[in-house]
Write a protein that holds these residues in place. Structure first.
Motif, short mmCIF file in Angstrom:
data_model
loop_
_atom_site.label_atom_id
_atom_site.label_comp_id
_atom_site.label_asym_id
_atom_site.label_seq_id
_atom_site.Cartn_x
_atom_site.Cartn_y
_atom_site.Cartn_z
N PHE A 199 12.80 0.51 -17.77
CA PHE A 199 12.99 1.62 -16.85
C PHE A 199 13.33 1.11 -15.45
O PHE A 199 14.21 1.63 -14.78
CB PHE A 199 11.73 2.49 -16.82
CG PHE A 199 11.84 3.68 -15.93
CD1 PHE A 199 12.67 4.74 -16.25
CD2 PHE A 199 11.10 3.76 -14.76
CE1 PHE A 199 12.77 5.84 -15.43
CE2 PHE A 199 11.19 4.85 -13.93
CZ PHE A 199 12.03 5.90 -14.26
N LYS A 200 12.63 0.05 -15.02
CA LYS A 200 12.91 -0.54 -13.70
C LYS A 200 14.32 -1.12 -13.66
O LYS A 200 15.03 -0.97 -12.66
CB LYS A 200 11.92 -1.67 -13.40
CG LYS A 200 10.67 -1.23 -12.75
CD LYS A 200 10.91 -1.07 -11.29
CE LYS A 200 9.60 -1.13 -10.56
NZ LYS A 200 9.60 -0.37 -9.35
N LEU A 201 14.72 -1.80 -14.73
CA LEU A 201 16.07 -2.38 -14.77
C LEU A 201 17.15 -1.31 -14.74
O LEU A 201 18.20 -1.50 -14.13
CB LEU A 201 16.22 -3.26 -16.00
CG LEU A 201 15.51 -4.61 -15.95
CD1 LEU A 201 15.59 -5.30 -17.30
CD2 LEU A 201 16.10 -5.48 -14.88
N GLN A 202 16.91 -0.19 -15.39
CA GLN A 202 17.89 0.89 -15.38
C GLN A 202 18.01 1.53 -14.01
O GLN A 202 19.08 1.98 -13.63
CB GLN A 202 17.51 1.95 -16.42
CG GLN A 202 17.71 1.48 -17.84
CD GLN A 202 17.15 2.45 -18.87
OE1 GLN A 202 16.41 3.36 -18.53
NE2 GLN A 202 17.51 2.24 -20.13
N ARG A 203 16.91 1.58 -13.25
CA ARG A 203 16.93 2.18 -11.91
C ARG A 203 17.35 1.19 -10.84
O ARG A 203 17.54 1.58 -9.69
CB ARG A 203 15.53 2.71 -11.57
CG ARG A 203 15.18 3.95 -12.31
CD ARG A 203 13.89 4.58 -11.81
NE ARG A 203 13.69 4.42 -10.39
CZ ARG A 203 12.50 4.19 -9.82
NH1 ARG A 203 11.43 4.07 -10.56
NH2 ARG A 203 12.39 4.07 -8.51
N LEU A 204 17.51 -0.07 -11.15
CA LEU A 204 17.78 -1.09 -10.15
C LEU A 204 19.08 -0.88 -9.38
O LEU A 204 19.10 -1.09 -8.16
CB LEU A 204 17.77 -2.48 -10.80
CG LEU A 204 17.53 -3.66 -9.88
CD1 LEU A 204 16.23 -3.51 -9.11
CD2 LEU A 204 17.52 -4.95 -10.65
N PRO A 205 20.20 -0.45 -9.98
CA PRO A 205 21.42 -0.25 -9.19
C PRO A 205 21.28 0.81 -8.09
O PRO A 205 21.94 0.71 -7.06
CB PRO A 205 22.45 0.19 -10.22
CG PRO A 205 21.97 -0.36 -11.50
CD PRO A 205 20.48 -0.33 -11.41
N GLN A 206 20.41 1.80 -8.27
CA GLN A 206 20.22 2.83 -7.25
C GLN A 206 19.05 2.51 -6.32
O GLN A 206 18.74 3.30 -5.43
CB GLN A 206 19.95 4.19 -7.90
CG GLN A 206 21.10 4.75 -8.70
CD GLN A 206 21.08 4.28 -10.14
OE1 GLN A 206 20.08 3.79 -10.62
NE2 GLN A 206 22.21 4.44 -10.82
N ALA A 207 18.39 1.39 -6.51
CA ALA A 207 17.20 1.06 -5.72
C ALA A 207 17.57 0.63 -4.31
O ALA A 207 18.72 0.27 -4.02
CB ALA A 207 16.43 -0.06 -6.40
N ALA A 266 12.48 -7.67 -3.90
CA ALA A 266 11.15 -7.87 -4.48
C ALA A 266 11.23 -8.14 -5.98
O ALA A 266 10.57 -9.05 -6.49
CB ALA A 266 10.28 -6.65 -4.21
N PHE A 267 12.06 -7.38 -6.67
CA PHE A 267 12.22 -7.59 -8.11
C PHE A 267 12.83 -8.95 -8.39
O PHE A 267 12.40 -9.66 -9.31
CB PHE A 267 13.09 -6.47 -8.70
CG PHE A 267 13.11 -6.44 -10.19
CD1 PHE A 267 12.02 -5.98 -10.90
CD2 PHE A 267 14.23 -6.89 -10.88
CE1 PHE A 267 12.04 -5.96 -12.28
CE2 PHE A 267 14.26 -6.87 -12.25
CZ PHE A 267 13.16 -6.40 -12.96
#
Length: 78
Positions: A19-27, A34-35
């Motif tokens: 879920f975090k990886l999927q949201r990473l481009p919009q982060a 941090a990631f």
């Protein structure tokens, strides 16, 4: 029972990571940095672990077998 709990926990961690990886481009940039720092830290630990294991298991750090150690005898009083 413990194995199934562990498997469920690993599955939950994997889902959160995905879920975090999927949201990473919009982060935000702070989240991306941090990631990335966490990923680099984990990679560094794994590399150090592999180096340690290879040195310990293969004897890569030691040039040859060590000789027999002699025991130290106490000195006689004068």
């Amino acid at each position: 029972m413990a194995a199934s709990n562990f498997a469920q926990e690993m599955h939950a961690v994997g889902e959160r990571l995905l879920f975090k990886l999927q949201r990473l481009p919009q982060a935000e940039p702070v989240e991306i940095v941090a990631f990335s720092a966490i990923i680099l830290f984990i990679a560094a630990i794994l590399v150090l672990l592999m180096i340690t294991c290879s040195c310990y298991c293969c004897g890569g750090c030691c040039p040859g077998p060590r000789g027999r150690k002699s025991q130290v005898q106490p000195m006689a009083p004068r």
